[in-house]
Motif scaffolding. Structure first.
Motif, mmCIF file in Angstrom:
data_model
loop_
_atom_site.group_PDB
_atom_site.id
_atom_site.type_symbol
_atom_site.label_atom_id
_atom_site.label_comp_id
_atom_site.label_asym_id
_atom_site.label_seq_id
_atom_site.Cartn_x
_atom_site.Cartn_y
_atom_site.Cartn_z
ATOM 1 N N PHE A 38 5.131 -1.762 -24.247
ATOM 2 C CA PHE A 38 5.140 -0.527 -23.470
ATOM 3 C C PHE A 38 3.719 -0.037 -23.214
ATOM 4 C CE2 PHE A 38 8.980 -0.371 -26.250
ATOM 5 C CZ PHE A 38 9.906 -0.669 -25.254
ATOM 6 N N CYS A 39 3.451 0.337 -21.972
ATOM 7 C CA CYS A 39 2.166 0.949 -21.623
ATOM 8 C C CYS A 39 2.468 2.126 -20.716
ATOM 9 C CB CYS A 39 1.269 -0.026 -20.873
ATOM 10 S SG CYS A 39 0.676 -1.369 -21.930
ATOM 11 N N PHE A 40 1.627 3.150 -20.728
ATOM 12 C CA PHE A 40 1.949 4.231 -19.798
ATOM 13 C C PHE A 40 1.322 4.020 -18.429
ATOM 14 C CE2 PHE A 40 -1.760 5.343 -21.836
ATOM 15 C CZ PHE A 40 -2.202 6.639 -21.717
ATOM 16 N N HIS A 41 0.509 2.979 -18.318
ATOM 17 C CA HIS A 41 -0.084 2.657 -17.025
ATOM 18 C C HIS A 41 -0.562 1.218 -17.117
ATOM 19 C CE1 HIS A 41 -2.588 2.929 -13.469
ATOM 20 N NE2 HIS A 41 -3.550 2.379 -14.169
ATOM 21 N N LYS A 42 -0.509 0.470 -16.006
ATOM 22 C CA LYS A 42 -0.941 -0.924 -16.084
ATOM 23 C C LYS A 42 -2.417 -1.018 -15.693
ATOM 24 C CE LYS A 42 0.306 -5.115 -16.979
ATOM 25 N NZ LYS A 42 0.793 -5.494 -18.292
ATOM 26 N N CYS A 43 -3.261 -1.438 -16.611
ATOM 27 C CA CYS A 43 -4.685 -1.616 -16.308
ATOM 28 C C CYS A 43 -4.832 -2.779 -15.324
ATOM 29 C CB CYS A 43 -5.461 -1.909 -17.584
ATOM 30 S SG CYS A 43 -5.166 -0.689 -18.869
ATOM 31 N N HIS A 44 -5.801 -2.703 -14.441
ATOM 32 C CA HIS A 44 -5.836 -3.643 -13.327
ATOM 33 C C HIS A 44 -6.267 -5.062 -13.685
ATOM 34 C CE1 HIS A 44 -5.464 -0.956 -9.533
ATOM 35 N NE2 HIS A 44 -4.485 -0.819 -10.378
ATOM 36 N N TYR A 45 -6.793 -5.272 -14.877
ATOM 37 C CA TYR A 45 -7.225 -6.616 -15.262
ATOM 38 C C TYR A 45 -6.226 -7.289 -16.195
ATOM 39 C CZ TYR A 45 -8.368 -3.941 -19.371
ATOM 40 O OH TYR A 45 -8.271 -3.098 -20.443
ATOM 41 N N CYS A 46 -5.158 -6.574 -16.548
ATOM 42 C CA CYS A 46 -4.322 -7.007 -17.678
ATOM 43 C C CYS A 46 -3.232 -7.977 -17.250
ATOM 44 C CB CYS A 46 -3.680 -5.784 -18.305
ATOM 45 S SG CYS A 46 -2.545 -6.210 -19.626
ATOM 46 N N ASP A 47 -3.090 -9.092 -17.975
ATOM 47 C CA ASP A 47 -1.941 -9.967 -17.710
ATOM 48 C C ASP A 47 -1.060 -10.129 -18.948
ATOM 49 O OD1 ASP A 47 -3.389 -11.740 -19.226
ATOM 50 O OD2 ASP A 47 -2.915 -13.468 -17.962
ATOM 51 N N GLY A 92 0.489 -5.816 -31.577
ATOM 52 C CA GLY A 92 -0.273 -5.768 -30.336
ATOM 53 C C GLY A 92 0.640 -5.434 -29.173
ATOM 54 N N GLY A 93 0.076 -5.488 -27.987
ATOM 55 C CA GLY A 93 0.929 -5.145 -26.857
ATOM 56 C C GLY A 93 0.310 -5.505 -25.533
ATOM 57 N N GLY A 94 0.686 -4.686 -24.560
ATOM 58 C CA GLY A 94 1.319 -3.386 -24.689
ATOM 59 C C GLY A 94 0.473 -2.412 -25.514
ATOM 60 N N THR A 95 1.103 -1.326 -25.791
ATOM 61 C CA THR A 95 0.453 -0.251 -26.541
ATOM 62 C C THR A 95 1.375 0.159 -27.682
ATOM 63 O OG1 THR A 95 -0.463 0.500 -24.424
ATOM 64 C CG2 THR A 95 -0.696 1.993 -26.284
ATOM 65 N N PRO A 96 1.224 -0.465 -28.861
ATOM 66 C CA PRO A 96 2.139 -0.139 -29.963
ATOM 67 C C PRO A 96 2.186 1.357 -30.268
ATOM 68 C CG PRO A 96 0.795 -2.050 -30.521
ATOM 69 C CD PRO A 96 0.277 -1.536 -29.210
ATOM 70 N N GLU A 164 -9.190 0.657 -14.134
ATOM 71 C CA GLU A 164 -7.935 1.438 -14.146
ATOM 72 C C GLU A 164 -7.480 1.699 -15.569
ATOM 73 O OE1 GLU A 164 -5.635 2.923 -12.075
ATOM 74 O OE2 GLU A 164 -6.993 2.782 -10.369
ATOM 75 N N ARG A 165 -8.418 2.075 -16.416
ATOM 76 C CA ARG A 165 -8.099 2.483 -17.785
ATOM 77 C C ARG A 165 -7.942 3.986 -17.791
ATOM 78 N NH1 ARG A 165 -6.851 -0.812 -22.134
ATOM 79 N NH2 ARG A 165 -7.378 0.985 -23.401
ATOM 80 N N HIS A 166 -6.825 4.454 -18.322
ATOM 81 C CA HIS A 166 -6.580 5.890 -18.280
ATOM 82 C C HIS A 166 -6.916 6.553 -19.611
ATOM 83 C CE1 HIS A 166 -3.949 6.256 -14.449
ATOM 84 N NE2 HIS A 166 -5.001 5.484 -14.282
HETATM 85 S S1 SF4 Z 1 -4.836 -3.723 -21.165
HETATM 86 FE FE1 SF4 Z 1 -3.599 -2.944 -22.843
HETATM 87 S S2 SF4 Z 1 -3.152 -0.804 -22.259
HETATM 88 FE FE2 SF4 Z 1 -3.838 -1.842 -20.390
HETATM 89 S S3 SF4 Z 1 -1.926 -2.543 -19.423
HETATM 90 FE FE3 SF4 Z 1 -2.689 -4.220 -20.686
HETATM 91 S S4 SF4 Z 1 -1.644 -4.026 -22.615
HETATM 92 FE FE4 SF4 Z 1 -1.424 -2.061 -21.540
#
Ligand code: SF4
Length: 410
Positions: A38-47, A92-96, A164-166
């Motif tokens: 679970f994340c509250f927003h998707k960072c633009h580099y994240c896969d 890890g995650g996601g956002t534990p 896009e990190r919030h």
């Molecule tokens: S970088 Fe981390 S916080 Fe950002 S979308 Fe990916 S898992 Fe979620």
């Protein structure tokens, strides 16, 4: 090839095969990974696999199913399969830390009820700097968590916006203070260099800000443009200009030099620690250890068998709900492939391929198995070897991935 640990080796659309954990090789598995998607927003580099739309009800069901998946490994041990006796646990995650406190507590306590965690000497949870509270950190500490990892990435607002990190740069020192007050002694901060628009001075600013926090561990990753992430699409469309490769390499060299001088030595290409503070869980990955991953998309490896969990929350829920292990891409590595992959991982470490560790894992002499790439790459000045092991030189570090791929000889 049909695999003996699948309940239906004749896979087909009508009835997919399922991994039978009790059919895997027995013996202890030394690490546990828990993926909270679970994340509250998707960072633009994240896969990494994560979803941004969730509610407390869905999270509660997730925790129930996570505990059910853990229970499958209790059954597996009874049937002669692997025995989960983790010495390290990593959430890890996601956002534990997006799990509400009551659900996090239920997950932590539930795992303790099902799995023998008496040998755990490192339990890490990734925490979002924007959401940390002292009560949450105290809950983690009281439940046995002794290490937190904060995703800071940058201390410049403009770079956080590009990624896009919030969160706000100020959230990082604030949350680290809260963690320290709650009694957490081991803390990591993640940083990213090579952010579009960043120069060496800007990177040094973030690095210095992170060092000023006095944490025991720093992870500094070069930005990668993973296929199909928004940032990769923007790059393709020419909407941003990536940092030049030679500048990025200069950033890496600067980081190693500056952190080494400060007593935070590199022990892996992207990881730095004060003495005795290296991440034991990640060292287990880089030295070919055995681990079970729980949760959607989590990877596992048990004595040459590896698989990953379905990288989709709904599909993972369905499989676990039916009492099945939610595994896909199950494969048994040949001894040659396993040796090659282990060499690639170990080369990431500053100590390189330890000949004794490699022999303990594979029963082979790395110098004999890799005589050809070793001779070639040593002549090119990219590797060095002695009686202890095989390591990247400074020149090899610059082309580490290419050097490592030469070890995949089968
Ligand atoms: S970088 Fe981390 S916080 Fe950002 S979308 Fe990916 S898992 Fe979620």
């Amino acid at each position: 090839m049909s695999l003996p640990i699948l309940d239906n080796p004749q896979t087909g659309p009508s009835r997919p095969a399922h991994l039978r954990p009790g059919g895997l090789p027995g013996g202890e598995v030394e690490a546990l990974y828990v993926h909270v998607p679970f994340c509250f927003h998707k960072c633009h580099y994240c896969d990494f696999y994560s979803i941004t739309r969730q509610n407390e009800q869905r999270m509660a069901r997730f925790v129930d199913l996570m505990l059910a998946e853990a229970g499958q490994w209790v059954t597996a041990e009874r049937e002669g399969g692997p025995a989960l006796r983790p010495r390290t646990v990593f959430f890890g995650g996601g956002t534990p830390s997006l799990l509400p406190a009551a659900l996090m507590k239920r997950l932590l306590e539930g795992l303790k009820e099902r799995i023998d965690l008496s040998a755990v000497d490192e339990w890490t949870v990734e925490v979002n700097p924007a959401t940390a509270t002292e009560a949450y950190c105290a809950l983690l500490r009281e439940s046995g968590v002794d290490r937190l990892s904060f995703g800071a990435q940058s201390f410049r607002k403009s770079e956080l916006a590009t990624l896009e990190r919030h969160h706000d740069p100020d959230d990082v020192p604030r949350s680290i203070n809260l963690a320290r007050s709650a009694g957490i002694k081991r803390i990591n901060v993640d940083l990213i260099y090579g952010v579009p628009g960043q120069d060496l001075a800007a990177w040094d600013e973030s690095l210095s800000a992170a060092m000023a926090l006095g944490t025991e561990h720093l992870s500094c990753y070069g930005l990668t443009y993973e296929p199909n992430t928004p940032i990769a699409v923007k790059k393709r469309l020419g909407l941003l200009r990536p940092v030049e490769e030679d500048v990025e390499l200069e950033m890496l060299r600067h980081t190693r030099k500056k952190l080494t001088a400060a007593g935070i030595a590199p022990y892996e290409i992207s990881n730095y620690a004060k003495p005795g503070e290296a991440c034991r869980h990640n060292l287990m990955y880089w030295t070919g250890g055995n681990y079970i991953g729980l949760g959607p998309s989590a990877a596992s490896h048990v004595r040459g068998w590896r698989w990953r969990n379905r990288p989709h929350l709904g599909e993972w829920e369905d499989a676990v709900g039916e009492g099945l292990l939610p595994a896909v891409d199950v494969e048994q590595l040949s001894p040659e492939r396993r040796a090659g992959e282990l060499a690639m991982l170990m080369l990431r470490l500053d100590r390189g391929i330890s000949l004794s560790d490699f022999a303990a894992r594979t029963g082979r002499d790395a110098r004999a198995v890799f005589a050809d790439p070793l001779n070639r790459l040593t002549r090119l000045g990219l590797l060095e070897a002695d009686d202890e092991g095989i390591r990247l030189t400074d020149g090899g570090l610059a082309v580490a991935d290419a050097v490592a791929s030469e070890f995949l000889v089968a």
